[in-house]
Design an enzyme around this catalytic site. Sequence first.
Site, PDB file in Angstrom:
ATOM      1  N   ASP A 156     102.478 145.907  69.268  1.00  0.00           N
ATOM      2  CA  ASP A 156     102.642 146.415  67.911  1.00  0.00           C
ATOM      3  C   ASP A 156     103.699 147.501  67.917  1.00  0.00           C
ATOM      4  OD1 ASP A 156     100.375 145.382  65.957  1.00  0.00           O
ATOM      5  OD2 ASP A 156      99.445 145.649  67.928  1.00  0.00           O
ATOM      6  N   HIS A 196     101.442 148.286  58.703  1.00  0.00           N
ATOM      7  CA  HIS A 196     100.128 148.646  58.205  1.00  0.00           C
ATOM      8  C   HIS A 196      99.564 149.822  58.995  1.00  0.00           C
ATOM      9  CE1 HIS A 196      99.465 145.985  61.630  1.00  0.00           C
ATOM     10  NE2 HIS A 196      98.248 146.489  61.747  1.00  0.00           N
ATOM     11  N   LYS A 401     101.342 136.072  60.607  1.00  0.00           N
ATOM     12  CA  LYS A 401      99.943 135.914  60.975  1.00  0.00           C
ATOM     13  C   LYS A 401      99.083 135.717  59.732  1.00  0.00           C
ATOM     14  CE  LYS A 401      96.319 138.279  63.648  1.00  0.00           C
ATOM     15  NZ  LYS A 401      96.019 139.502  64.433  1.00  0.00           N
ATOM     16  N   HIS A 406      86.532 132.364  58.125  1.00  0.00           N
ATOM     17  CA  HIS A 406      85.725 131.159  58.322  1.00  0.00           C
ATOM     18  C   HIS A 406      84.336 131.239  57.719  1.00  0.00           C
ATOM     19  CE1 HIS A 406      83.333 133.237  61.396  1.00  0.00           C
ATOM     20  NE2 HIS A 406      84.466 133.810  61.734  1.00  0.00           N
ATOM     21  N   THR A 448      94.338 132.763  63.507  1.00  0.00           N
ATOM     22  CA  THR A 448      93.300 133.359  64.360  1.00  0.00           C
ATOM     23  C   THR A 448      92.057 132.479  64.423  1.00  0.00           C
ATOM     24  OG1 THR A 448      92.402 134.623  62.504  1.00  0.00           O
ATOM     25  CG2 THR A 448      94.125 135.667  63.804  1.00  0.00           C
ATOM     26  N   ALA A 488      90.141 135.629  67.585  1.00  0.00           N
ATOM     27  CA  ALA A 488      89.847 136.690  66.620  1.00  0.00           C
ATOM     28  C   ALA A 488      89.059 137.829  67.251  1.00  0.00           C
ATOM     29  CB  ALA A 488      89.077 136.119  65.432  1.00  0.00           C
ATOM     30  N   LEU A 489      88.206 137.498  68.220  1.00  0.00           N
ATOM     31  CA  LEU A 489      87.369 138.488  68.883  1.00  0.00           C
ATOM     32  C   LEU A 489      87.523 138.354  70.391  1.00  0.00           C
ATOM     33  CD1 LEU A 489      84.115 138.017  66.746  1.00  0.00           C
ATOM     34  CD2 LEU A 489      85.838 139.826  66.501  1.00  0.00           C
ATOM     35  N   ARG A 525      92.401 140.883  74.495  1.00  0.00           N
ATOM     36  CA  ARG A 525      93.514 141.779  74.581  1.00  0.00           C
ATOM     37  C   ARG A 525      93.525 142.372  75.955  1.00  0.00           C
ATOM     38  NH1 ARG A 525      95.894 144.782  70.622  1.00  0.00           N
ATOM     39  NH2 ARG A 525      94.331 144.171  69.082  1.00  0.00           N
TER      40      ARG A 525
END
Length: 583
Positions: A156, A196, A401, A406, A448, A488-489, A525
């Site tokens: 980022d 952001h 992105k 969901h 994602t 996503a996680l 990550r």
Amino acid sequence: MALNMAHQIGTLAGTPISTDSSSAEPVVAMVNASAVWKSPVASIMCKSSAGIVSPTMLSPPLSPLSRSPVLNATRPDLSVACSAFTLDAPAAMVTEEETAYAAGGKKKEQANGGVPVYVMMPLDSVTMNNTVNRRKAMNASLQALKSAGVEGVMMDVWWGLVERDSPGVYNWGGYAELLEMAKKHGLKVQAVMSFHQCGGNVGDSCTIPLPKWVVEEIDKDQDLAYTDQWGRRNYEYVSLGCDTIPVLKGRTPVQCYADFMRAFRDNFKHLLGDTIVEIQVGMGPAGELRYPSYPEQNGTWKFPGIGAFQCYDKYMLSSLKAAAEAAAKPEWGSTGPTDAGHYNNWPEDTQFFRKEGGGWNSPYGEFFLGWYSQMLLDHGERILTSATSIFKDTGVKISVKVAGIHWHYGTRSHAPELTAGYFNTRNRDGYLPIAQMLARHGAVFNFTCIEMRDHEQPQDALCAPEKLVKQVALATIAAQVPLAGENALPRYDEYAHEQIIKASSLNIDDNPEGDREMCAFTYLRMNPDLFQPDNWRLFVSFVKKMKEGKDAQRCREQLEREAEHFVHITLPLVQEAAVALTH
């Protein structure tokens, strides 16, 4: 003494962003250079589609501040750090066998298929003082990732750090060093233009606000922030309602984003197309093209709530009023839906989202949701027009992105997707228009929740991540746009890895182009858990399987044996790559 990898890299994630990097970090050992390898070429989906952009498209006009001098960061001298890595080097060396393993068992020019894996770097990789956070630990981690066969990293690039103090004045300090570090280790970089705020979303481990001068303008005019029907303001991202209005010290938000990207291009042009291979353009909260409809901050929203529409600032309402008048329905232009419930309601709790007679399926609902989603598409169109012209002929791909929303996907209204700006219902495909917009600019569709299975989610909330991923994949195939994925996680188990491998292969029944695969996958990550011995072993195997691709001839058992062998031999190197913070 040397601790395990989790302790050694433990300071990389989950900590408040520091004001400077520690100057008293321990010496770390270096993974032998022979572990550095060239990855196979990306799949055919990654081929440049820049030709989709009109050749007559002109670069956006320079704003008054775009000519402000960029603070040219001096290329950091990494010799001290490099020499530190050579001390106490382990006796074990990487052999030609391990090097061949890391290279995927075949030469780069002979490789076919496969999905390259990138790893997201910690959100606080650069400090508030624009230096690299935990420099030696970061260096060691990048070396470990390279030894595992990872293609590159995603970082980022925070607007709130680089252009923090004054408009048009950019400080690239920490990023210049990080990018050189990635280059040194032979890692490619996906650079995220993060317009952001960091903090307030799932996984945010630190707080990085918007630039000070932007916050000052929002303080003066609260309508620059997204607003819900109860007057609650969201400060994660400037409202897209004022995209084209000069509300930020004489510039429009889109001009600010364009100037930032142009300054990034000019400052790092020597790395574009080689080290920096992708620019992901942030377009909303969490860097995603969406409205901040489900903010976790202060407990406003909790999973699996439906969220809330974010169109009540004066700029959005002005646009709504104009759209209603143009549709000859002025009575629809004064406000958004007033019967859409609260953030944590379920669809059937509300009149607007309920399956029978819900307002979403009425003429008014069609009008409002069409306007709300089109505003988001127009926002993406404006920023992509700038991004594609700025990075034209630099050799980088542009990506956007999109959030994997969901929950309540199995309902008729798909309420959480609607409040986020995706006009996707049982009767309408909301992802095809997004894919078509990205295709017009030759951009990559990054999605994602690739790791999730339907049955793992709360069944009463009718979650269906697998069905959602399939729908998005089909939309990208129809629009002829490359698809990339993220989890996503955080997941480190083999079960999740297998789901990622399956989804990335795009082996879906309705796929008319069965030879296509995702063009890349970014793993969430780099953190202490990733370097736990069991997790690391599974991760190395996962990277290997992804790079082999669905056309691989060798069986999975053989790949896993090779991965196990590689991890066993290189484990001392990986452990020594990050020495315990003992002092």
